[in-house]
Design a protein around this motif. Structure first.
Motif, PDB file in Angstrom:
ATOM      1  N   VAL A 176       0.869  -1.170   0.000  1.00  0.00           N
ATOM      2  CA  VAL A 176       0.000   0.000   0.000  1.00  0.00           C
ATOM      3  C   VAL A 176       0.907   1.223   0.000  1.00  0.00           C
ATOM      4  CG1 VAL A 176      -1.929  -1.154   1.154  1.00  0.00           C
ATOM      5  CG2 VAL A 176      -0.169  -0.023   2.536  1.00  0.00           C
ATOM      6  N   HIS A 177       0.302   2.398  -0.134  1.00  0.00           N
ATOM      7  CA  HIS A 177       1.090   3.623  -0.252  1.00  0.00           C
ATOM      8  C   HIS A 177       2.052   3.796   0.920  1.00  0.00           C
ATOM      9  CE1 HIS A 177       2.142   7.764  -1.113  1.00  0.00           C
ATOM     10  NE2 HIS A 177       1.763   8.103   0.107  1.00  0.00           N
ATOM     11  N   GLU A 178       1.580   3.492   2.121  1.00  0.00           N
ATOM     12  CA  GLU A 178       2.413   3.693   3.315  1.00  0.00           C
ATOM     13  C   GLU A 178       3.378   2.539   3.552  1.00  0.00           C
ATOM     14  OE1 GLU A 178      -1.655   5.595   3.877  1.00  0.00           O
ATOM     15  OE2 GLU A 178      -0.875   3.644   3.215  1.00  0.00           O
ATOM     16  N   GLU A 179       3.198   1.410   2.858  1.00  0.00           N
ATOM     17  CA  GLU A 179       4.050   0.232   3.018  1.00  0.00           C
ATOM     18  C   GLU A 179       4.387  -0.314   1.623  1.00  0.00           C
ATOM     19  OE1 GLU A 179       1.985  -1.032   7.294  1.00  0.00           O
ATOM     20  OE2 GLU A 179       1.770  -2.370   5.570  1.00  0.00           O
ATOM     21  N   PRO A 180       5.280   0.364   0.880  1.00  0.00           N
ATOM     22  CA  PRO A 180       5.444   0.097  -0.546  1.00  0.00           C
ATOM     23  C   PRO A 180       6.539  -0.882  -0.929  1.00  0.00           C
ATOM     24  CG  PRO A 180       6.588   2.113   0.014  1.00  0.00           C
ATOM     25  CD  PRO A 180       5.976   1.603   1.296  1.00  0.00           C
ATOM     26  N   TYR A 181       7.279  -1.442   0.048  1.00  0.00           N
ATOM     27  CA  TYR A 181       8.548  -2.079  -0.297  1.00  0.00           C
ATOM     28  C   TYR A 181       8.485  -3.589  -0.536  1.00  0.00           C
ATOM     29  CZ  TYR A 181      10.442   2.416   1.010  1.00  0.00           C
ATOM     30  OH  TYR A 181      10.708   3.758   1.078  1.00  0.00           O
ATOM     31  N   LEU A 182       7.298  -4.177  -0.564  1.00  0.00           N
ATOM     32  CA  LEU A 182       7.140  -5.624  -0.726  1.00  0.00           C
ATOM     33  C   LEU A 182       7.981  -6.396   0.286  1.00  0.00           C
ATOM     34  CD1 LEU A 182       6.756  -6.220  -4.568  1.00  0.00           C
ATOM     35  CD2 LEU A 182       5.036  -6.399  -2.772  1.00  0.00           C
ATOM     36  N   LEU A 183       7.968  -5.878   1.509  1.00  0.00           N
ATOM     37  CA  LEU A 183       8.474  -6.579   2.686  1.00  0.00           C
ATOM     38  C   LEU A 183       7.382  -6.480   3.743  1.00  0.00           C
ATOM     39  CD1 LEU A 183      12.188  -5.391   2.710  1.00  0.00           C
ATOM     40  CD2 LEU A 183      11.441  -7.764   2.649  1.00  0.00           C
ATOM     41  N   ASN A 184       6.250  -7.116   3.466  1.00  0.00           N
ATOM     42  CA  ASN A 184       5.107  -7.138   4.368  1.00  0.00           C
ATOM     43  C   ASN A 184       4.826  -8.605   4.649  1.00  0.00           C
ATOM     44  OD1 ASN A 184       4.824  -4.273   3.865  1.00  0.00           O
ATOM     45  ND2 ASN A 184       3.865  -4.840   1.935  1.00  0.00           N
ATOM     46  N   THR A 185       5.374  -9.112   5.750  1.00  0.00           N
ATOM     47  CA  THR A 185       5.501 -10.567   5.832  1.00  0.00           C
ATOM     48  C   THR A 185       5.650 -11.039   7.279  1.00  0.00           C
ATOM     49  OG1 THR A 185       6.713 -12.395   4.820  1.00  0.00           O
ATOM     50  CG2 THR A 185       8.028 -10.531   5.588  1.00  0.00           C
ATOM     51  N   GLY A 186       5.903 -12.340   7.431  1.00  0.00           N
ATOM     52  CA  GLY A 186       6.179 -12.933   8.735  1.00  0.00           C
ATOM     53  C   GLY A 186       5.080 -12.782   9.754  1.00  0.00           C
ATOM     54  N   PRO A 187       3.796 -12.990   9.390  1.00  0.00           N
ATOM     55  CA  PRO A 187       2.721 -12.704  10.334  1.00  0.00           C
ATOM     56  C   PRO A 187       2.641 -13.681  11.502  1.00  0.00           C
ATOM     57  CG  PRO A 187       1.832 -13.716   8.356  1.00  0.00           C
ATOM     58  CD  PRO A 187       3.284 -13.454   8.091  1.00  0.00           C
ATOM     59  N   CYS A 188       2.294 -13.144  12.652  1.00  0.00           N
ATOM     60  CA  CYS A 188       1.877 -13.889  13.845  1.00  0.00           C
ATOM     61  C   CYS A 188       0.436 -13.481  14.109  1.00  0.00           C
ATOM     62  CB  CYS A 188       2.777 -13.538  15.022  1.00  0.00           C
ATOM     63  SG  CYS A 188       2.119 -13.996  16.646  1.00  0.00           S
ATOM     64  N   PRO A 219      -2.451   1.132   6.726  1.00  0.00           N
ATOM     65  CA  PRO A 219      -1.198   0.541   7.200  1.00  0.00           C
ATOM     66  C   PRO A 219      -1.306   0.134   8.666  1.00  0.00           C
ATOM     67  CG  PRO A 219      -1.036   2.914   7.275  1.00  0.00           C
ATOM     68  CD  PRO A 219      -2.389   2.599   6.655  1.00  0.00           C
ATOM     69  N   GLY A 220      -0.331  -0.640   9.101  1.00  0.00           N
ATOM     70  CA  GLY A 220      -0.335  -1.092  10.481  1.00  0.00           C
ATOM     71  C   GLY A 220       0.360  -0.112  11.415  1.00  0.00           C
ATOM     72  N   LYS A 221       0.120  -0.319  12.704  1.00  0.00           N
ATOM     73  CA  LYS A 221       0.760   0.499  13.736  1.00  0.00           C
ATOM     74  C   LYS A 221       2.120  -0.085  14.086  1.00  0.00           C
ATOM     75  CE  LYS A 221       0.386   1.561  18.679  1.00  0.00           C
ATOM     76  NZ  LYS A 221       1.115   2.819  18.595  1.00  0.00           N
ATOM     77  N   VAL A 222       3.133   0.772  14.197  1.00  0.00           N
ATOM     78  CA  VAL A 222       4.466   0.316  14.589  1.00  0.00           C
ATOM     79  C   VAL A 222       4.441  -0.150  16.050  1.00  0.00           C
ATOM     80  CG1 VAL A 222       6.883   0.961  14.893  1.00  0.00           C
ATOM     81  CG2 VAL A 222       5.588   1.856  12.943  1.00  0.00           C
ATOM     82  N   CYS A 223       4.927  -1.373  16.275  1.00  0.00           N
ATOM     83  CA  CYS A 223       4.953  -1.946  17.625  1.00  0.00           C
ATOM     84  C   CYS A 223       6.369  -2.042  18.183  1.00  0.00           C
ATOM     85  CB  CYS A 223       4.322  -3.338  17.609  1.00  0.00           C
ATOM     86  SG  CYS A 223       2.553  -3.340  17.346  1.00  0.00           S
ATOM     87  N   ILE A 224       7.276  -2.641  17.424  1.00  0.00           N
ATOM     88  CA  ILE A 224       8.667  -2.777  17.853  1.00  0.00           C
ATOM     89  C   ILE A 224       9.523  -2.048  16.821  1.00  0.00           C
ATOM     90  CG2 ILE A 224      10.521  -4.339  18.539  1.00  0.00           C
ATOM     91  CD1 ILE A 224       8.073  -4.718  20.234  1.00  0.00           C
ATOM     92  N   ASP A 225      10.108  -0.934  17.255  1.00  0.00           N
ATOM     93  CA  ASP A 225      10.915  -0.119  16.355  1.00  0.00           C
ATOM     94  C   ASP A 225      12.394  -0.286  16.679  1.00  0.00           C
ATOM     95  OD1 ASP A 225      11.339   1.548  14.235  1.00  0.00           O
ATOM     96  OD2 ASP A 225      10.325   3.291  15.099  1.00  0.00           O
ATOM     97  N   PHE A 226      13.237   0.285  15.847  1.00  0.00           N
ATOM     98  CA  PHE A 226      14.680   0.158  16.011  1.00  0.00           C
ATOM     99  C   PHE A 226      15.140   0.893  17.266  1.00  0.00           C
ATOM    100  CE2 PHE A 226      13.547   0.534  11.489  1.00  0.00           C
ATOM    101  CZ  PHE A 226      13.789  -0.769  11.103  1.00  0.00           C
ATOM    102  N   LYS A 227      16.064   0.277  17.994  1.00  0.00           N
ATOM    103  CA  LYS A 227      16.557   0.895  19.229  1.00  0.00           C
ATOM    104  C   LYS A 227      17.654   1.910  18.958  1.00  0.00           C
ATOM    105  CE  LYS A 227      19.905  -2.766  20.355  1.00  0.00           C
ATOM    106  NZ  LYS A 227      20.280  -3.811  21.343  1.00  0.00           N
ATOM    107  N   ASP A 228      18.355   1.783  17.816  1.00  0.00           N
ATOM    108  CA  ASP A 228      19.423   2.717  17.474  1.00  0.00           C
ATOM    109  C   ASP A 228      19.683   2.643  15.977  1.00  0.00           C
ATOM    110  OD1 ASP A 228      21.073   0.413  17.023  1.00  0.00           O
ATOM    111  OD2 ASP A 228      21.656   0.410  19.142  1.00  0.00           O
ATOM    112  N   GLU A 229      20.628   3.433  15.501  1.00  0.00           N
ATOM    113  CA  GLU A 229      20.930   3.504  14.077  1.00  0.00           C
ATOM    114  C   GLU A 229      21.577   2.216  13.561  1.00  0.00           C
ATOM    115  OE1 GLU A 229      20.212   5.809  11.745  1.00  0.00           O
ATOM    116  OE2 GLU A 229      18.987   6.751  13.303  1.00  0.00           O
TER     117      GLU A 229
END
Length: 309
Positions: A149-161, A203-213
């Motif tokens: 979708v527009h907000e998730e365009p990279y074809l890395l929408n996967t690994g569902p639980c 799009p989905g809500k971000v739950c676990i984001d990156f802790k650092d760069e």
């Protein structure tokens, strides 16, 4: 008691390494992204993907007795889910992600692999259903359930639980943020809902984001709900994958406690460089973890049991 108050579990690794290719001819390497299905008594079926001689992932299983988890009691003589049709999103591989038992059917949420053009691959979630207790699966659609979708365009929408709570299907999934270069995607974990397990809000809500760069990948969410607390095991990668852990009271807003995950790489051997793709389940008042090691499960999968502290 929450992990916020004490170290909840310390995982004891069992001397187990299971490889489907030891038992059948269609898999030549890997035992990637294992997940367990109770069969009877202490017998569990573990689905995972092995790769064929063209490096394409196919889904099969082994059956284990938890009284002696190194002993395989059965296995699939052929894949239970093979490649999608040429040109479809899963024509270069399929990997299991999650199972849901619903109305006498087994829903298999899976990862479809496609070769990329500029970037090396796309990974998108699909759904297949079994009417014979997991001996075979048929695709519900030949297209993804989490397309771009527009907000998730990279074809890395996967690994569902996926957990079904009442009439709501709740999903935590891996979502691409960008490609750093043609070989390096960056992705984290988001949340979405459905009323039928097939059509999902985006799009989905971000739950676990990156802790650092330095952190570039957060993968394979495994969520349990216990005593009103959502508990998530996942894999986080800077240089190499390590196991992470987080908690939430509503499944949406999460607090990371990676230092309390309770399991790490071994000093030597098949899981000495990386540890990832945990699947955690309960059986007879014990908590078990299936997981992969070096090179994304090249050698197979292992098992650990939690010791309460």
């Amino acid at each position: 008691m929450s992990v916020r108050e004490k170290l909840m579990y310390n995982w004891e690794k069992l001397p187990v390494l299971v490889r489907l290719q030891d038992f059948c001819k269609w898999g030549v390497s890997h035992g990637m992204v294992p997940l367990a299905q109770w069969r009877q008594g202490d017998i569990y079926r573990v689905y995972f993907s092995s790769r064929d001689d063209k490096n394409r992932s196919l889904i099969g299983y082994v059956e284990l007795d938890l009284n002696d988890p190194g002993h395989v009691t059965g296995f699939s003589k052929k894949p239970v889910l093979g490649l999608g049709e040429m040109g479809c999103f899963d024509d270069n591989g399929v990997t299991p992600s999650w199972l849901v038992e619903h109305e006498g059917k087994t829903y298999l949420y899976y990862i479809g692999w496609n070769k990329g053009s500029v970037v090396r691959m796309s990974l998108v979630a699909g759904l297949a259903v079994s009417h014979d207790q997991g001996e075979s699966f048929q695709r519900v659609w030949n297209v993804p359930i989490l397309d771009r979708v527009h907000e998730e365009p990279y074809l890395l929408n996967t690994g569902p639980c996926v957990l079904k709570e009442g009439d709501i299907w709740k999903m935590w999934y891996v979502c691409g943020v960008k490609w750093v270069n043609p070989d390096l995607p960056k992705y984290h974990i988001r949340y979405t809902e459905s009323h039928d397990g097939l059509h999902w809000q985006r799009p989905g809500k971000v739950c676990i984001d990156f802790k650092d760069e330095q952190e570039c990948a957060i993968a394979r969410p495994c969520v349990l709900k216990e005593d009103g607390i959502y508990k998530m095991w996942y894999s986080a990668k800077g240089d190499q994958y390590r196991m992470g852990y987080a908690e939430s009271t509503n499944g949406l807003d999460w607090k990371r406690y990676d230092e309390k995950a309770g399991i790490a790489v071994s000093p030597s051997g098949w899981d000495s460089e990386m540890i990832e793709y945990a699947y955690v389940f309960n059986h007879k008042n014990k908590k078990y973890m299936l997981y992969n090691g070096n090179n994304y499960g090249f050698d197979g999968f292992g098992m650990a049991v939690a010791k309460e502290q």
